[in-house]
Design an enzyme around this catalytic site. Structure first.
Site, mmCIF file in Angstrom:
data_model
loop_
_atom_site.group_PDB
_atom_site.id
_atom_site.type_symbol
_atom_site.label_atom_id
_atom_site.label_comp_id
_atom_site.label_asym_id
_atom_site.label_seq_id
_atom_site.Cartn_x
_atom_site.Cartn_y
_atom_site.Cartn_z
ATOM 1 N N GLY A 80 0.816 -1.220 0.000
ATOM 2 C CA GLY A 80 0.000 0.000 0.000
ATOM 3 C C GLY A 80 0.845 1.263 0.000
ATOM 4 O O GLY A 80 1.963 1.280 0.517
ATOM 5 N N ARG A 144 1.104 -5.663 -5.038
ATOM 6 C CA ARG A 144 1.108 -6.602 -3.915
ATOM 7 C C ARG A 144 1.507 -8.020 -4.320
ATOM 8 O O ARG A 144 1.222 -8.983 -3.607
ATOM 9 C CB ARG A 144 -0.272 -6.634 -3.260
ATOM 10 C CG ARG A 144 -0.637 -5.360 -2.498
ATOM 11 C CD ARG A 144 -1.758 -5.604 -1.517
ATOM 12 N NE ARG A 144 -2.189 -4.401 -0.837
ATOM 13 C CZ ARG A 144 -1.613 -3.908 0.259
ATOM 14 N NH1 ARG A 144 -0.582 -4.521 0.796
ATOM 15 N NH2 ARG A 144 -2.066 -2.802 0.817
HETATM 16 P P1 FBP Z 1 0.692 -1.943 3.642
HETATM 17 O O1 FBP Z 1 0.727 -2.786 4.874
HETATM 18 O O2 FBP Z 1 1.007 -2.651 2.403
HETATM 19 O O3 FBP Z 1 1.513 -0.698 3.815
HETATM 20 O O4 FBP Z 1 -0.792 -1.410 3.432
HETATM 21 C C1 FBP Z 1 -1.514 -0.885 4.476
HETATM 22 C C2 FBP Z 1 -2.932 -0.577 4.110
HETATM 23 O O5 FBP Z 1 -3.088 0.798 3.882
HETATM 24 C C3 FBP Z 1 -3.879 -1.078 5.197
HETATM 25 O O6 FBP Z 1 -4.047 -0.096 6.178
HETATM 26 C C4 FBP Z 1 -5.096 -1.441 4.428
HETATM 27 O O7 FBP Z 1 -5.813 -2.481 5.040
HETATM 28 C C5 FBP Z 1 -4.556 -1.929 3.140
HETATM 29 O O8 FBP Z 1 -3.351 -1.258 2.928
HETATM 30 C C6 FBP Z 1 -5.495 -1.675 1.993
HETATM 31 O O9 FBP Z 1 -4.842 -1.940 0.806
HETATM 32 P P2 FBP Z 1 -5.588 -2.256 -0.536
HETATM 33 O O10 FBP Z 1 -6.214 -0.990 -0.986
HETATM 34 O O11 FBP Z 1 -4.525 -2.743 -1.442
HETATM 35 O O12 FBP Z 1 -6.609 -3.291 -0.193
#
Ligand code: FBP
Length: 553
Positions: A80, A144
């Site tokens: 993210g 991801r």
């Molecule tokens: P990371 O752990 O990859 O930094 O992402 C955090 C985050 O922002 C979470 O808080 C949230 O649950 C998730 O990403 C949402 O990501 P996506 O939009 O890819 O589902």
């Protein structure tokens, strides 16, 4: 691409560096003693025989590069978005150029998949200058895709070799840095001649430990959410007619909710880790919320603000067991599940395969929540909690309880709700001074680790609660942060997530104040991030970091 007036002015901001890096990324490297992993050390040693036990590295000014040949580095953004990612890249770029102006930096596009599929761009001075101090990951994009298979590592090796890349920098959260660790071990075991360095990124704030004091992006994201929560609090206190249920991102840990609560003093903030520790059921959580609403209704009015961490459902014991069973079931029965036609078949299938207890909990939930719980897992096997509307679930169930109480004459007020989810609003904000400086320093540190020929390390910058003149930097072995956890129905070596510590100063401070904030209206309105102006306004650190460092010299 249009540029705002603020962005133009902000481009000129000179990010601060620790003293060790102010004359370039060629540093003197001091080694600490051998290290071990945070838990399960025998297993981690066995899985990472070549990189386990490396010493911590502490940098000071001066020193020589490991090799006299110019170094090419590849960088990927993983997971993210988090404010400051572009400054990490700017730090790597400037650091490399300080080692040797002919060093090159390549950005793999769209995250780890770009590395495997050989999609890349050379990052030049013009590119970096256009993105300094900006939010977002749009310079090279993120993704991801999970990098964990030897075939992927081999493809990545070929692609790196073709570009003469000797070091890969993986900018990511706990899962991505776990994969960086696997990659470092694989390249060491195959004499690939490619080193791997990690950088701690995630707005969730759960990639931290004794040596990594914060993950970048947490500061800025929390400031954006706190500004919005403050605005809502002011609206609630003006209109006096709504209860606002605000879900905040943070896939597992509740650090964001805790930090925002400390900044804004809401009436209620649920902390997932406490719910787990006290084994609170959904029913008990609802009763606690109802209790505050009834008390406020008599004294302050029919309005208030409730903060809900995104990961809450995974901390409620009965939901946690249900999700664990669902994760295993959906991984095990992937094929059969994919052949089902429509939601009702899927719901029936899941209900049939769950244990009796889990099936009871599952079927007691509103159908929309049941469906959200069955949605695809992320590539790391985690349920996508951002898709579960916990804020609506709570508001709905609280509403039902209050109507029953009203009918019994136990509640005389009104209960009207608004539901919000803040996550994407903050993930790409222009980095605060803290994140702009911290990220630039992390990137520069990564370049210094590359120059020193180190692999299997996370870039670390410490003492960030103090003036940058006192910042220290170096490398922390990735294996030091690892333990074994259950993922996707199997035991896996992973970097340990930092959850909210209930005996830590930030939670204790919250606990000391929450009953006061619950019934009395004591809102704080932090306002927007300030990029220009007095240092006490622009250079604030999070309450979490401030309180964690309380008592430290
Ligand atoms: P990371 O752990 O990859 O930094 O992402 C955090 C985050 O922002 C979470 O808080 C949230 O649950 C998730 O990403 C949402 O990501 P996506 O939009 O890819 O589902």
């Amino acid at each position: 691409m249009g540029i705002s007036v603020l962005q133009k002015a902000r481009a000129g901001y000179m990010a601060k560096l620790p003293p060790a890096l102010r004359n370039g990324a060629s540093v003197r490297v001091e080694e600490g003693g051998p290290t071990t992993s945070v838990a399960d050390s025998d297993k981690i040693r066995e899985l990472f025989p070549r990189i386990f036990g490396k010493p911590r590295l502490i940098f000071s000014e001066g020193g020589k590069n490991a090799s006299s040949a110019p170094l090419n580095v590849g960088v990927i953004l993983s997971g993210g978005q988090a404010p400051g990612g572009h400054n990490v890249i700017a730090g790597i770029f400037d650091g490399l150029k300080s080692l040797d102006n002919t060093c090159k930096l390549y950005g793999f596009l769209g995250g780890p998949s770009g590395l495997v599929d050989n999609r890349y761009m050379e990052i030049t001075k013009d590119t970096v200058d256009a993105y300094r101090n900006t939010g977002g990951f749009d310079m090279i994009g993120s993704g991801r895709t999970k990098l964990e298979k030897n075939e992927q590592f081999e493809k990545a090796k070929e692609n790196c070799r073709a570009l003469g890349i000797g070091t890969l920098v993986v900018i990511g959260g706990d899962d991505s840095n776990t994969n960086a660790c696997l990659l470092a071990e694989y390249y060491a075991s195959t004499d690939a001649g490619i080193s791997v360095i990690g950088c701690p990124k995630t707005i969730d704030g759960d990639l931290k430990n004794e040596y990594v004091e914060a993950s970048f992006g947490f500061d800025t994201a929390c400031r954006v959410y706190s500004e919005l929560i403050g605005n809502i609090e002011r609206d609630a206190n003006s209109a006096k007619k709504y209860w606002h249920f605000i879900k905040l991102m943070g896939r597992s840990a509740s650090h964001i909710t805790l930090e925002c609560a400390l900044q804004t003093h809401p009436n209620i903030a649920l902390i997932g880790e406490e719910v787990l520790e006290k084994k609170q059921t959904l029913d008990e959580i609802i009763s606690d919320i109802v209790d505050v609403i009834v008390k406020r209704s008599g004294k302050e009015g029919n309005f208030g603000v409730v903060l809900v961490p995104e990961g809450l459902v995974e901390f409620i014991p009965e939901m946690r067991s249900l999700i664990a069973e669902l994760n295993e079931l959906l991984a095990r029965e992937k094929e059969a599940f994919s052949r089902l036609k429509g939601r009702s078949e899927e719901l029936a299938f899941v209900n049939r395969h769950l244990s009796k207890d889990a099936s009871y909990v599952f079927s007691s939930l509103p159908v929309n929540i049941q469906i959200q719980l069955m949605l695809d897992r992320d590539p790391h096997g985690n349920v996508q909690v951002s898709l579960i509307e916990t804020e609506k679930l709570l508001a709905e169930v609280v509403g039902i309880r209050l109507s029953e109480m009203k009918a019994e004459g136990k509640f005389k007020g009104k209960f009207t709700t608004q539901a919000h989810f803040f996550g994407y609003e903050g993930r790409c904000a222009a980095p605060s001074n803290y994140d702009a400086d911290y990220c630039y320093s992390l990137g520069y540190t990564a370049a210094a680790l590359a120059g020193a020929g180190k692999s299997g390390y996370m870039a670390a910058v410490q003492n960030t609660h103090k003036s940058a003149d006192e910042w220290a930097c170096g490398g922390i072995p990735l294996t030091m942060m690892m333990n074994v956890e259950r993922r996707h129905g199997a035991d896996k070596p992973v970097i340990q997530k930092a959850l909210v510590e209930l005996d830590g100063n930030p939670f204790i401070e919250f606990q000391r104040n929450r009953s006061k904030w619950a019934v009395k209206t004591d809102y704080v309105y932090p306002g927007p991030i300030q990029y220009f102006g007095p240092s006490e306004v622009c250079d604030q650190i999070t309450k979490t970091l401030e309180l964690e460092k309380t008592g430290e010299k």
